[in-house]
Write an enzyme that holds these catalytic residues in place. Structure first.
Site, mmCIF file in Angstrom:
data_model
loop_
_atom_site.group_PDB
_atom_site.id
_atom_site.type_symbol
_atom_site.label_atom_id
_atom_site.label_comp_id
_atom_site.label_asym_id
_atom_site.label_seq_id
_atom_site.Cartn_x
_atom_site.Cartn_y
_atom_site.Cartn_z
ATOM 1 N N ASP A 53 19.983 10.054 -21.246
ATOM 2 C CA ASP A 53 20.932 8.925 -21.220
ATOM 3 C C ASP A 53 22.358 9.329 -21.605
ATOM 4 O OD1 ASP A 53 18.640 7.398 -20.732
ATOM 5 O OD2 ASP A 53 19.321 5.732 -21.955
ATOM 6 N N CYS A 109 14.711 6.574 -17.017
ATOM 7 C CA CYS A 109 14.116 7.803 -17.556
ATOM 8 C C CYS A 109 12.917 8.312 -16.756
ATOM 9 C CB CYS A 109 13.702 7.586 -19.011
ATOM 10 S SG CYS A 109 15.101 7.357 -20.136
#
Length: 460
Positions: free
Chosen positions: A21, A60
């Site tokens: 991230d 993710c």
């Protein structure tokens, strides 16, 4: 496939470090002078920095599944967060093991099933005092590098800088670099504090990366390929904007990759596996979506892809709503279709009112996003001006749109060019008609969807 002792000796060890991230715009070597990423900046000076590397999904699990399978999200089956790849997929573990490599995962996994991702060794993240997230397993990595007797492919997968972030007291806006997509928040104290904590978490990940690079330099020889990337951008998470899909990608391979170089060629996460297979002496199978970019590493500036693609699935996240998107991009132009835009909502409604209410919620949640978007990335890299109505760009729009739907059909996408096709998805823990930790729906909608109302994904 090469099998001689000499050929095996030439095969590089592979270390792939993956952060979690982090925007491509938040590194010193990518132009942010206010964030401290000295380890990656050093790596860029020692290797090749890619300006146009992409993942197809800014979430993710789907991003990692592409990396490990060489296939785009819909083809490998993991196109919503916390879901599984198809059970018959062959991943990097099997491909590289057949070529004589040990395949190791050190850190965050987030992929399943275990039958597809069958690591030779897997080490979980480890607790560490005084920091908000677990650390990579440095001791295990250290020991492995010392003892390695055969070629290996190791993915070191950090939990940083993904939130929870550090608590930074007295955060100041002047210490943050702002961009067109967030400069309106300069005076927002909570946002500035969050960004300060994010920057501090980036610094912590930089420390981890520095530890790993020191171990590589201490224990491994020059025939070691080292790649750094981050799985997707946090500012564009869950979207198909470049700030979500464009990823940092830096490669060091002493004696092969020329130091201090850059590449503007389009590459993609699906390219990593075929590149590794070719480096290991194998031939990438034809069912992979990616292509080897090994020629770029060896100094040949050639086109790897004319287009890269992206998908968005909002239904399997905490703030779940029905709003799927697809995108196609070349080096200059980008086309997006938002299939449940408010512009076409009426055509997406069917004869089941209990389903329609959730389709409406999705369209209304993203009411400011147009049905179609077209951007000139060369002149508008932050996608601020939608050019879909520009008369001079209609040929480009039509070319991109046609190619995107060709690709979607090839991928087995459940969406197509016909309106009125708006399936709703479900997976364990992410029901549209149930509350969760961050999302509360009206009591009148609780448990109103039945099994037959959902588009069923068998392997989930």
């Amino acid at each position: 496939m090469q099998s001689s002792t000499a050929a095996q000796a030439e095969r590089p060890n592979i270390v792939f470090y993956l952060a979690d991230d982090q925007d491509i715009y938040d590194y010193g070597c990518y132009g942010n002078e206010k964030v401290h990423t000295t380890a990656l900046d050093r790596l860029a000076k020692e290797g090749m920095l890619f300006e146009n590397a992409f993942t197809a999904q800014a979430i993710c699990a789907p991003s990692r599944a592409q990396l490990f399978t060489g296939q785009y999200p819909l083809k490998n089956g993991c196109f919503a967060n916390h879901t599984k790849s198809k059970p018959d997929i062959t991943s990097v573990t099997s491909h590289m093991q057949k070529l004589g490599y040990e395949v190791v995962l050190a850190g965050k996994s987030h992929v399943k099933p275990a039958s597809v991702y069958d690591w030779n060794r897997e080490w979980e993240p480890v607790p560490k005092e005084g920091v908000p997230r677990e650390y990579i397993p440095v001791d295990s990595i250290d020991h492995y590098f010392k003892q390695a007797k055969k070629p290996f492919c190791m993915f070191i997968t950090s939990k940083y800088p993904h939130g929870k972030y550090f608590d930074v007291p007295d955060a100041k806006a002047e210490n943050i670099k702002f961009y067109p997509f967030n400069e309106h928040k300069k005076d927002d104290e909570s946002f500035v504090k969050m960004k300060a904590g994010y920057y501090r978490s980036i610094e912590e990940d930089n420390r981890q990366l520095e530890l790993v690079l020191d171990l590589v330099d201490q224990y491994l020889d020059r025939n070691t390929l080292f790649i750094y990337s981050a799985d997707h951008g946090v500012s564009g998470k869950f979207t198909v904007k470049d700030v979500g899909l464009k990823v940092p990608f830096v490669v060091r391979w002493p004696d092969i990759v020329k130091p201090g170089t850059t590449s503007n060629q389009l590459i993609h996460y699906t390219d990593v596996l075929p590149t590794f297979i070719e480096m290991a002496g194998g031939k990438p199978p034809s069912d992979l979506d990616g292509k080897s970019f090994l020629p770029l590493l060896k100094g040949q500036d050639m086109e790897i892809h004319k287009y890269v693609y992206g998908v968005r699935t909002n239904q399997n996240i905490l703030n779940a709503e029905v709003f799927p998107s697809r995108m196609i991009r070349d080096k200059r132009y980008k086309y997006i279709r938002n299939f449940n835009s408010i512009d076409v909502l009426d055509k997406n409604l069917g004869d089941k009112e209990n389903v329609n209410v959730f389709i409406r919620r999705g369209a209304e949640k993203f009411k400011d996003e147009s049905f179609e978007e077209l951007y000139d990335i060369q002149n508008d890299r932050f996608e601020q001006k939608n050019l879909i109505e520009d008369s001079e760009l209609q040929e480009i729009k039509n070319r991109l749109r046609q190619e995107m739907f060709r690709w979607m059909k090839e991928q087995g996408d459940f969406l197509n060019d016909e309106l009125g096709n708006m399936p709703i998805l479900t997976a364990t823990g992410f029901k549209l008609d149930q509350n969760n930790t961050v999302r509360t729906i009206p009591d009148s909608l609780l448990n109103t969807l039945k099994k037959e109302d959902y588009f069923v994904i068998e392997h989930w």
